[in-house]
Scaffold this motif. Structure first.
Motif, PDB file in Angstrom:
ATOM      1  N   GLN A 191       0.793  -1.215   0.088  1.00 22.91           N
ATOM      2  CA  GLN A 191       0.165  -0.193  -0.363  1.00 22.91           C
ATOM      3  C   GLN A 191       0.811   1.344   0.271  1.00 22.91           C
ATOM      4  N   ARG A 192       2.206   1.118   0.899  1.00 26.94           N
ATOM      5  CA  ARG A 192       2.684   2.810   0.924  1.00 26.94           C
ATOM      6  C   ARG A 192       3.536   2.509  -0.553  1.00 26.94           C
ATOM      7  N   LEU A 193       4.057   1.837  -0.555  1.00 23.65           N
ATOM      8  CA  LEU A 193       5.292   1.767  -2.668  1.00 23.65           C
ATOM      9  C   LEU A 193       4.103   2.301  -3.205  1.00 23.65           C
ATOM     10  N   ARG A 194       2.712   2.124  -3.561  1.00 24.12           N
ATOM     11  CA  ARG A 194       2.337   1.757  -4.667  1.00 24.12           C
ATOM     12  C   ARG A 194       0.952   3.252  -3.754  1.00 24.12           C
ATOM     13  N   SER A 195       1.023   3.919  -2.940  1.00 27.61           N
ATOM     14  CA  SER A 195       0.743   5.568  -2.754  1.00 27.61           C
ATOM     15  C   SER A 195       1.938   6.126  -3.540  1.00 27.61           C
ATOM     16  N   VAL A 196       3.455   5.652  -3.368  1.00 24.85           N
ATOM     17  CA  VAL A 196       4.386   6.388  -3.978  1.00 24.85           C
ATOM     18  C   VAL A 196       4.059   6.819  -5.371  1.00 24.85           C
ATOM     19  N   GLY A 197       3.692   5.818  -6.106  1.00 23.92           N
ATOM     20  CA  GLY A 197       4.429   6.094  -7.372  1.00 23.92           C
ATOM     21  C   GLY A 197       5.676   5.987  -7.959  1.00 23.92           C
ATOM     22  N   ILE A 198       6.684   4.842  -7.594  1.00 21.91           N
ATOM     23  CA  ILE A 198       7.490   4.703  -7.910  1.00 21.91           C
ATOM     24  C   ILE A 198       7.804   4.593  -9.358  1.00 21.91           C
ATOM     25  N   GLY A 199       6.843   4.789  -9.914  1.00 20.35           N
ATOM     26  CA  GLY A 199       7.413   4.089 -11.486  1.00 20.35           C
ATOM     27  C   GLY A 199       7.478   5.271 -12.294  1.00 20.35           C
ATOM     28  N   SER A 200       6.181   6.133 -12.261  1.00 22.99           N
ATOM     29  CA  SER A 200       5.719   7.416 -12.536  1.00 22.99           C
ATOM     30  C   SER A 200       7.219   8.311 -11.841  1.00 22.99           C
ATOM     31  N   ARG A 201       7.525   8.358 -10.864  1.00 26.60           N
ATOM     32  CA  ARG A 201       8.124   9.384 -10.277  1.00 26.60           C
ATOM     33  C   ARG A 201      10.257   9.491 -11.088  1.00 26.60           C
ATOM     34  N   LEU A 202      10.197   7.710 -11.167  1.00 25.48           N
ATOM     35  CA  LEU A 202      10.685   7.388 -11.425  1.00 25.48           C
ATOM     36  C   LEU A 202      11.876   7.801 -13.466  1.00 25.48           C
ATOM     37  N   GLY A 203      10.486   7.407 -14.166  1.00 21.80           N
ATOM     38  CA  GLY A 203      10.146   8.043 -15.404  1.00 21.80           C
ATOM     39  C   GLY A 203      10.371   9.124 -15.593  1.00 21.80           C
ATOM     40  N   THR A 204       9.871  10.186 -14.815  1.00 26.19           N
ATOM     41  CA  THR A 204      10.297  11.491 -14.780  1.00 26.19           C
ATOM     42  C   THR A 204      11.533  12.057 -14.650  1.00 26.19           C
ATOM     43  N   TRP A 205      12.075  11.325 -13.327  1.00 25.49           N
ATOM     44  CA  TRP A 205      13.327  12.140 -12.802  1.00 25.49           C
ATOM     45  C   TRP A 205      14.450  11.622 -14.481  1.00 25.49           C
ATOM     46  N   LEU A 206      14.329  10.795 -15.137  1.00 19.40           N
ATOM     47  CA  LEU A 206      15.119  10.055 -16.135  1.00 19.40           C
ATOM     48  C   LEU A 206      15.080  10.470 -17.371  1.00 19.40           C
ATOM     49  N   ALA A 207      13.552  11.122 -17.031  1.00 18.64           N
ATOM     50  CA  ALA A 207      13.494  11.481 -18.895  1.00 18.64           C
ATOM     51  C   ALA A 207      14.576  13.196 -18.523  1.00 18.64           C
ATOM     52  N   ASP A 208      14.731  13.763 -17.696  1.00 18.06           N
ATOM     53  CA  ASP A 208      15.400  15.523 -17.513  1.00 18.06           C
ATOM     54  C   ASP A 208      16.600  14.621 -18.040  1.00 18.06           C
ATOM     55  N   PRO A 209      17.410  15.166 -19.001  1.00 19.23           N
ATOM     56  CA  PRO A 209      18.993  14.693 -19.945  1.00 19.23           C
ATOM     57  C   PRO A 209      20.118  14.907 -18.720  1.00 19.23           C
ATOM     58  N   GLU A 210      19.469  15.689 -17.752  1.00 18.58           N
ATOM     59  CA  GLU A 210      20.627  15.924 -16.624  1.00 18.58           C
ATOM     60  C   GLU A 210      20.964  14.817 -15.655  1.00 18.58           C
ATOM     61  N   HIS A 211      19.557  14.338 -15.529  1.00 19.03           N
ATOM     62  CA  HIS A 211      19.920  12.432 -14.155  1.00 19.03           C
ATOM     63  C   HIS A 211      20.149  11.903 -15.705  1.00 19.03           C
ATOM     64  N   ALA A 212      19.606  11.315 -17.312  1.00 16.10           N
ATOM     65  CA  ALA A 212      20.709  10.651 -17.678  1.00 16.10           C
ATOM     66  C   ALA A 212      21.248  10.448 -17.979  1.00 16.10           C
ATOM     67  N   ASP A 213      22.710  11.948 -18.204  1.00 13.97           N
ATOM     68  CA  ASP A 213      23.553  11.719 -18.259  1.00 13.97           C
ATOM     69  C   ASP A 213      24.391  11.143 -16.414  1.00 13.97           C
ATOM     70  N   ARG A 214      24.054  12.045 -15.968  1.00 11.04           N
ATOM     71  CA  ARG A 214      24.312  11.356 -14.153  1.00 11.04           C
ATOM     72  C   ARG A 214      24.254  10.082 -13.955  1.00 11.04           C
ATOM     73  N   VAL A 215      24.019   9.187 -14.362  1.00  7.17           N
ATOM     74  CA  VAL A 215      23.071   7.962 -14.417  1.00  7.17           C
ATOM     75  C   VAL A 215      24.166   6.859 -15.449  1.00  7.17           C
ATOM     76  N   THR A 216      24.475   7.950 -16.814  1.00 12.35           N
ATOM     77  CA  THR A 216      24.918   6.653 -17.813  1.00 12.35           C
ATOM     78  C   THR A 216      26.753   6.848 -17.141  1.00 12.35           C
ATOM     79  N   ALA A 217      27.217   8.608 -16.518  1.00 11.67           N
ATOM     80  CA  ALA A 217      28.566   8.233 -15.870  1.00 11.67           C
ATOM     81  C   ALA A 217      28.550   7.190 -14.792  1.00 11.67           C
ATOM     82  N   GLU A 218      26.970   6.621 -13.716  1.00 11.57           N
ATOM     83  CA  GLU A 218      28.041   6.142 -12.726  1.00 11.57           C
ATOM     84  C   GLU A 218      27.689   4.440 -13.147  1.00 11.57           C
ATOM     85  N   LEU A 219      27.037   4.155 -14.832  1.00 15.09           N
ATOM     86  CA  LEU A 219      26.872   2.923 -15.326  1.00 15.09           C
ATOM     87  C   LEU A 219      28.379   2.879 -15.818  1.00 15.09           C
ATOM     88  N   ALA A 220      28.481   3.879 -16.396  1.00 11.09           N
ATOM     89  CA  ALA A 220      30.539   3.924 -16.896  1.00 11.09           C
ATOM     90  C   ALA A 220      31.146   2.801 -16.144  1.00 11.09           C
TER      91      ALA A 220
END
Length: 497
Positions: A191-220
């Motif tokens: 119930q708690r995780l469903r109310s948070v809406g992780i999928g939507s928040r994570l998608g909005t966060w990843l859609a930001d180019p700056e955040h995508a660059d950061r994740v790419t650098a961390e993965l590298a």
């Protein structure tokens, strides 16, 4: 809870809760001489309920002394007082003085009212005395109740007193069970995780180019670190073993036969035949002398040389003619014969036992050669270097594709409700698995931590955090007791009249 927060250790030389110097490690010194309030058998005054370390040391299961100093403290935060704790302790002491002062006040009022009543001052003295008497009873009763939480009142071994020191472990177990049942249950987590809406928040966060660059650098960085940790010899051994095991387990002849059959049916082999014919014709034209010499060298020794030369020239011309015709005539009989041979060979690869066994033997011989094994082992080095170079280069195709994939995934997750639901389901499933699988380990962390606290010190720290509010119980008990006593006396007087 606030009183369970980790606190800083006392500074060396700072006074402890009893005014004693603290040890350099921040734990209050308990090896010094006892004060009169701590000595066995000393009576604890009603006003000393919240004084840390005063009286009732028996409630913690033992007196202070060398045994207490030798006892190891598993949790440093719960066995030391921070400056904030010291300030709270001073606040508790002030409230104790207030509550005790109010008790003394009603005691004085009671004595004066009784004296005035005996002196014939009037009937009003009875009302005042009754109120003061009930106030003292209420104050003493509430003092006993508050004190019984932290120590034995007056040091007496009264049952069901010193609740916190003696029931500390049980309280830790109850707290762990409470957390497990009310915070680590499957329904609560979902119930708690469903109310948070992780999928939507994570998608909005990843859609930001700056955040995508950061994740790419961390993965590298993580990829480079993982490759740096792996030893080339180990990976090469694993890759070689995997290839060999896979090759040994799978029979290759039927697969080769099916592929060859399809190639012949589609006419794909004809380009190879054309190329071979062209190369053979060009080679014969360029090496005509060598061909004729080879034919002449194979002739018997008793034949004349001019005959050998004529035979060599004839053989060369016929061979050149044959190759030229095969090159220029798509319907040449030799081409048809080659097609039939390849078709029969493809069929034998799939169905003929002897042919398939020969191919398997050839496969084992090829894989067993040292050159092939060295090639398999060296493949990892090339792949590793390629991956590391691509991970280090910000403009490499690998990083650009990863970044683009993250942006695309983020955009989809931010708008696609089905994908959001799928991601939420994955996260919920993972969280529920962790909670249900390791709930006992998580709750045991609470119970084991509480069990490791020093009972007496824990009681003092809890009292420092809630003791000030508990003193209001004593004050309220005095006031409410006085009012109830006055009410009872008034009703009694009215009924008696």
């Amino acid at each position: 809870m606030e009183w369970m927060e980790r606190t800083k250790q006392d500074e060396p030389g700072k006074k402890g809760p009893e005014g004693q110097p603290s040890r350099p490690d921040g734990v209050a010194n308990t090896t010094g001489p006892k004060s009169s309030a701590e000595s066995p058998g000393s009576a604890e005054p009603p006003g000393s309920t919240g004084s840390p370390g005063s009286g009732g040391s028996s409630g913690s299961g033992g007196s202070k002394g060398s045994a207490g100093a030798d006892r190891a403290a598993p949790n440093r935060a719960m066995n030391s007082f921070s400056p904030a704790d010291e300030e709270k302790i001073r606040g508790v002491r002030r409230m104790k003085l207030t509550a005790t002062g109010l008790l003394l006040l009603v005691a004085v009022v009671y004595v004066l009212a009784k004296w005035a009543g005996n002196s014939g001052a009037g009937g009003w003295t009875g009302y005042v005395a009754a109120a003061a008497e009930a106030g003292m009873v209420g104050a003493m009763a509430d003092w006993f109740a508050v004190t019984a939480l932290f120590r034995r009142p007056l040091g007496l071994p009264i049952p069901h007193t010193a609740i916190i020191p003696t029931k500390k472990d049980q309280l830790g177990i109850s707290l762990g069970e409470f957390v497990g049942e009310n915070f680590l249950s499957q329904d609560v987590v979902r119930q708690r995780l469903r109310s948070v809406g992780i999928g939507s928040r994570l998608g909005t966060w990843l859609a930001d180019p700056e955040h995508a660059d950061r994740v790419t650098a961390e993965l590298a960085t993580a990829l480079r670190g993982a490759l740096a940790v792996l030893r080339d010899s180990d990976v090469q051994a694993v890759v070689g073993e995997a290839i060999n095991r896979r090759a040994d387990a799978a029979e290759i002849a039927p697969g080769i036969g099916k592929t060859l059959e399809k190639v012949v049916a589609d006419g794909g082999h004809r380009r190879v035949v054309d190329l071979v014919c062209v190369r053979a014709h060009d080679w014969l034209v360029l090496h005509n002398e060598q061909v004729m010499d080879a034919v002449q060298g194979g002739a018997p020794g008793w034949t004349p040389r001019f005959v050998d030369k004529k035979v060599g020239e004839r053989v060369y011309k016929e061979l050149l003619r044959f190759v030229t015709e095969m090159r220029d005539m798509p319907a040449h009989p030799a081409r048809g014969a080659l097609d039939r041979f390849l078709t029969d060979f493809a069929s034998d690869l799939q169905s003929d036992t002897d042919t398939r066994a020969r191919v398997e033997n050839l496969k084992r011989e090829v894989l067993g050669r040292g050159e092939v094994q060295d090639l398999i082992a060296s493949a990892w080095s090339s792949v590793r270097q390629m991956i590391v170079s691509a991970a280090e280069d910000e403009r490499s195709e690998l990083r650009l594709r990863v970044r683009a994939s993250l942006l695309s995934l983020g955009a989809r997750m931010a708008t696609d409700q089905r994908l959001q639901a799928k991601v939420d389901g994955w996260v919920e499933g993972a969280a529920v698995y962790v909670v249900t699988t390791y709930r006992d380990e998580i709750t045991s962390l609470i119970t084991d931590t509480v069990a490791g606290w020093d009972a007496e010190h824990t009681s003092k720290k809890i009292e420092a955090h809630i003791g000030r509010d508990l003193q209001f119980i004593r004050i309220n008990g005095t006031v409410v007791g006085s009012l109830v006593g006055l009410l009872i006396y008034t009703v009694s007087q009215a009924l008696g009249a």
